[in-house]
Scaffold this motif. Sequence first.
Motif, PDB file in Angstrom:
ATOM      1  N   SER A   1      -1.001  -3.715 -18.000  1.00 20.36           N
ATOM      2  CA  SER A   1      -1.201  -2.317 -18.384  1.00 20.36           C
ATOM      3  C   SER A   1      -0.481  -1.372 -17.435  1.00 20.36           C
ATOM      4  CB  SER A   1      -2.682  -1.958 -18.472  1.00 20.36           C
ATOM      5  OG  SER A   1      -3.462  -2.874 -17.796  1.00 20.36           O
ATOM      6  N   SER A   2      -0.350  -0.157 -17.899  1.00 15.72           N
ATOM      7  CA  SER A   2       0.306   0.880 -17.121  1.00 15.72           C
ATOM      8  C   SER A   2      -0.458   1.088 -15.812  1.00 15.72           C
ATOM      9  CB  SER A   2       0.338   2.147 -17.966  1.00 15.72           C
ATOM     10  OG  SER A   2       0.868   3.192 -17.229  1.00 15.72           O
ATOM     11  N   GLY A   3       0.281   1.156 -14.704  1.00 12.38           N
ATOM     12  CA  GLY A   3      -0.354   1.371 -13.407  1.00 12.38           C
ATOM     13  C   GLY A   3      -0.829   0.098 -12.726  1.00 12.38           C
ATOM     14  N   SER A   4      -0.570  -1.068 -13.346  1.00  8.42           N
ATOM     15  CA  SER A   4      -1.074  -2.314 -12.763  1.00  8.42           C
ATOM     16  C   SER A   4      -0.228  -2.795 -11.584  1.00  8.42           C
ATOM     17  CB  SER A   4      -1.143  -3.407 -13.843  1.00  8.42           C
ATOM     18  OG  SER A   4       0.114  -3.593 -14.447  1.00  8.42           O
ATOM     19  N   GLY A   5       0.986  -2.235 -11.435  1.00  4.56           N
ATOM     20  CA  GLY A   5       1.814  -2.606 -10.280  1.00  4.56           C
ATOM     21  C   GLY A   5       3.107  -3.333 -10.632  1.00  4.56           C
ATOM     22  N   LYS A   6       3.475  -3.358 -11.916  1.00  2.70           N
ATOM     23  CA  LYS A   6       4.654  -4.109 -12.359  1.00  2.70           C
ATOM     24  C   LYS A   6       5.948  -3.577 -11.726  1.00  2.70           C
ATOM     25  CE  LYS A   6       3.982  -3.074 -16.710  1.00  2.70           C
ATOM     26  NZ  LYS A   6       2.844  -2.145 -16.507  1.00  2.70           N
ATOM     27  N   SER A   7       6.148  -2.257 -11.809  1.00  3.63           N
ATOM     28  CA  SER A   7       7.400  -1.689 -11.271  1.00  3.63           C
ATOM     29  C   SER A   7       7.450  -1.832  -9.758  1.00  3.63           C
ATOM     30  CB  SER A   7       7.523  -0.211 -11.655  1.00  3.63           C
ATOM     31  OG  SER A   7       7.655  -0.076 -13.045  1.00  3.63           O
ATOM     32  N   THR A   8       6.309  -1.624  -9.120  1.00  2.00           N
ATOM     33  CA  THR A   8       6.253  -1.794  -7.660  1.00  2.00           C
ATOM     34  C   THR A   8       6.693  -3.209  -7.295  1.00  2.00           C
ATOM     35  OG1 THR A   8       4.438  -0.203  -7.552  1.00  2.00           O
ATOM     36  CG2 THR A   8       4.712  -1.669  -5.653  1.00  2.00           C
ATOM     37  N   LEU A   9       6.177  -4.185  -8.027  1.00  2.57           N
ATOM     38  CA  LEU A   9       6.524  -5.577  -7.754  1.00  2.57           C
ATOM     39  C   LEU A   9       8.011  -5.825  -7.982  1.00  2.57           C
ATOM     40  CD1 LEU A   9       5.379  -8.384  -6.997  1.00  2.57           C
ATOM     41  CD2 LEU A   9       5.219  -8.843  -9.450  1.00  2.57           C
TER      42      LEU A   9
ATOM     43  N   LYS B   1      -4.011   0.580  -1.965  1.00  3.84           N
ATOM     44  CA  LYS B   1      -3.379  -0.730  -2.086  1.00  3.84           C
ATOM     45  C   LYS B   1      -3.107  -1.009  -3.556  1.00  3.84           C
ATOM     46  CE  LYS B   1      -3.658  -5.291  -0.006  1.00  3.84           C
ATOM     47  NZ  LYS B   1      -4.323  -6.138   0.983  1.00  3.84           N
ATOM     48  N   VAL B   2      -1.859  -1.353  -3.876  1.00  6.68           N
ATOM     49  CA  VAL B   2      -1.520  -1.602  -5.281  1.00  6.68           C
ATOM     50  C   VAL B   2      -1.116  -3.046  -5.558  1.00  6.68           C
ATOM     51  CG1 VAL B   2      -0.940   0.799  -5.751  1.00  6.68           C
ATOM     52  CG2 VAL B   2       0.861  -0.753  -5.076  1.00  6.68           C
ATOM     53  N   LEU B   3      -0.704  -3.802  -4.540  1.00  7.88           N
ATOM     54  CA  LEU B   3      -0.427  -5.226  -4.735  1.00  7.88           C
ATOM     55  C   LEU B   3      -1.206  -6.038  -3.706  1.00  7.88           C
ATOM     56  CD1 LEU B   3       3.466  -5.283  -5.325  1.00  7.88           C
ATOM     57  CD2 LEU B   3       1.665  -5.354  -7.064  1.00  7.88           C
TER      58      LEU B   3
ATOM     59  N   SER C   1       0.859  -1.187   0.000  1.00  5.87           N
ATOM     60  CA  SER C   1       0.000   0.000   0.000  1.00  5.87           C
ATOM     61  C   SER C   1       0.888   1.227   0.000  1.00  5.87           C
ATOM     62  CB  SER C   1      -0.875   0.039   1.251  1.00  5.87           C
ATOM     63  OG  SER C   1      -1.672  -1.115   1.326  1.00  5.87           O
ATOM     64  N   TYR C   2       0.462   2.252  -0.682  1.00  4.72           N
ATOM     65  CA  TYR C   2       1.150   3.544  -0.635  1.00  4.72           C
ATOM     66  C   TYR C   2       0.323   4.514   0.192  1.00  4.72           C
ATOM     67  CZ  TYR C   2       4.408   2.232  -4.376  1.00  4.72           C
ATOM     68  OH  TYR C   2       5.390   1.649  -5.119  1.00  4.72           O
ATOM     69  N   GLY C   3       0.982   5.516   0.754  1.00  2.34           N
ATOM     70  CA  GLY C   3       0.270   6.579   1.460  1.00  2.34           C
ATOM     71  C   GLY C   3       0.171   6.341   2.956  1.00  2.34           C
TER      72      GLY C   3
HETATM   73  N1  LIG Z   1       5.798   6.046  -4.718  1.00  2.00           N
HETATM   74  C1  LIG Z   1       4.482   5.938  -4.945  1.00  2.00           C
HETATM   75  N2  LIG Z   1       3.580   6.585  -4.173  1.00  2.00           N
HETATM   76  C2  LIG Z   1       2.264   6.474  -4.383  1.00  2.00           C
HETATM   77  N3  LIG Z   1       1.716   5.712  -5.355  1.00  2.00           N
HETATM   78  C3  LIG Z   1       2.546   5.050  -6.165  1.00  2.00           C
HETATM   79  C4  LIG Z   1       3.975   5.123  -6.015  1.00  2.00           C
HETATM   80  N4  LIG Z   1       4.547   4.346  -6.971  1.00  2.00           N
HETATM   81  C5  LIG Z   1       3.535   3.825  -7.688  1.00  2.00           C
HETATM   82  N5  LIG Z   1       2.335   4.238  -7.218  1.00  2.00           N
HETATM   83  C6  LIG Z   1       0.998   3.844  -7.732  1.00  2.00           C
HETATM   84  O1  LIG Z   1       0.944   2.434  -7.701  1.00  2.00           O
HETATM   85  C7  LIG Z   1       0.277   1.934  -8.852  1.00  2.00           C
HETATM   86  C8  LIG Z   1       1.203   0.966  -9.568  1.00  2.00           C
HETATM   87  O2  LIG Z   1       2.306   1.685 -10.107  1.00  2.00           O
HETATM   88  P1  LIG Z   1       3.501   0.969 -10.874  1.00  2.00           P
HETATM   89  O3  LIG Z   1       3.997  -0.169 -10.053  1.00  2.00           O
HETATM   90  O4  LIG Z   1       4.485   2.009 -11.237  1.00  2.00           O
HETATM   91  O5  LIG Z   1       2.760   0.405 -12.172  1.00  2.00           O
HETATM   92  P2  LIG Z   1       3.341  -0.074 -13.580  1.00  2.00           P
HETATM   93  O6  LIG Z   1       4.820  -0.236 -13.454  1.00  2.00           O
HETATM   94  O7  LIG Z   1       2.635  -1.360 -13.856  1.00  2.00           O
HETATM   95  O8  LIG Z   1       2.960   0.974 -14.568  1.00  2.00           O
HETATM   96  C9  LIG Z   1      -0.106   3.135  -9.693  1.00  2.00           C
HETATM   97  O9  LIG Z   1      -1.432   3.461  -9.394  1.00  2.00           O
HETATM   98  C10 LIG Z   1       0.842   4.207  -9.190  1.00  2.00           C
HETATM   99  O10 LIG Z   1       0.242   5.487  -9.325  1.00  2.00           O
END
Ligand SMILES: Nc1ncnc2c1ncn2[C@@H]1O[C@H](COP(=O)(O)OP(=O)(O)O)[C@@H](O)[C@H]1O
Length: 228
Positions: free
Chosen positions: A41-49, A21-23, A13-15
């Motif tokens: 898709s963009s914003g699905s959580g790939k980079s976060t993971l 919650k993103v994952l 979760s962010y914030g």
């Molecule tokens: N540092 C952060 N703070 C708050 N929200 C974030 C942060 N990084 C990513 N997010 C949110 O988490 C979600 C997933 O982001 P991200 O993992 O970058 O997706 P992807 O790589 O699939 O495009 C998005 O809604 C993004 O806005």
Amino acid sequence: MDNIIELRKICKSYGERVKTKVLFDIDLQIRKGSFNSIIGSSGSGKSTLLNIIGTLDKPTEGQVIINGTDTRNMNKDQLAELRNTTIGFIFQFHYLLPEFTARENILMPYRISNYNISREIQEWSDKLIDLTGIRDVADNLATDMSGGQQQRTAIARALINRPGIILADEPTGNLDSDTTENIYSLMRDVNREFGTTFLIITHDQRIAEKTDRIIEIRDGRIGLDIVK
Ligand SMILES: Nc1ncnc2c1ncn2[C@@H]1O[C@H](COP(=O)(O)OP(=O)(O)O)[C@@H](O)[C@H]1O
Ligand SMILES: [Mg+2]
């Protein structure tokens, strides 16, 4: 058990006050020596993971196990050491240091933990320079190379400490399609020659289809998971 990466019930979760919650409860096992893509898709959580797998970011809940070691209770220094020895990173923007040559950039992750550049490591960097096809520009400043050459340099840099794992976040995101093909066959060669495990985020369907396994992230969960 030949899993080099294992995720158990990963949530993120962010914030602070308002949590997003993103994952959601991600379980994932990656086999040693495999060549995998992550799509979605963009914003699905790939980079976060990927950042959580690379221990650059911490999950809100769950375990990240690298090489059989649970990273949950490791401190900052231990994590930095784990990353430096076990994981190579390749990003869309290569983050080469502009005031250094390609060769110096490649040696940088080694210098971080070693004062002297041994003959052995010099030979290894030479081999990586040949393998990545940048011999002609190896002594150019990073800024004095094409985009493809810079990304090749970043790949050589990611390999200098012989990591078992390479994590790549849209490594060809800003390259043309010929260069993209080239960079992928290079990563595939590295995978075959050294048994390096790859986890590559891509939005290029043709590239994903050439990997051993396609993992789709959909709204923070694993969607399709296709093993060939
Ligand atoms: N540092 C952060 N703070 C708050 N929200 C974030 C942060 N990084 C990513 N997010 C949110 O988490 C979600 C997933 O982001 P991200 O993992 O970058 O997706 P992807 O790589 O699939 O495009 C998005 O809604 C993004 O806005
Ligand atoms: Mg991303």
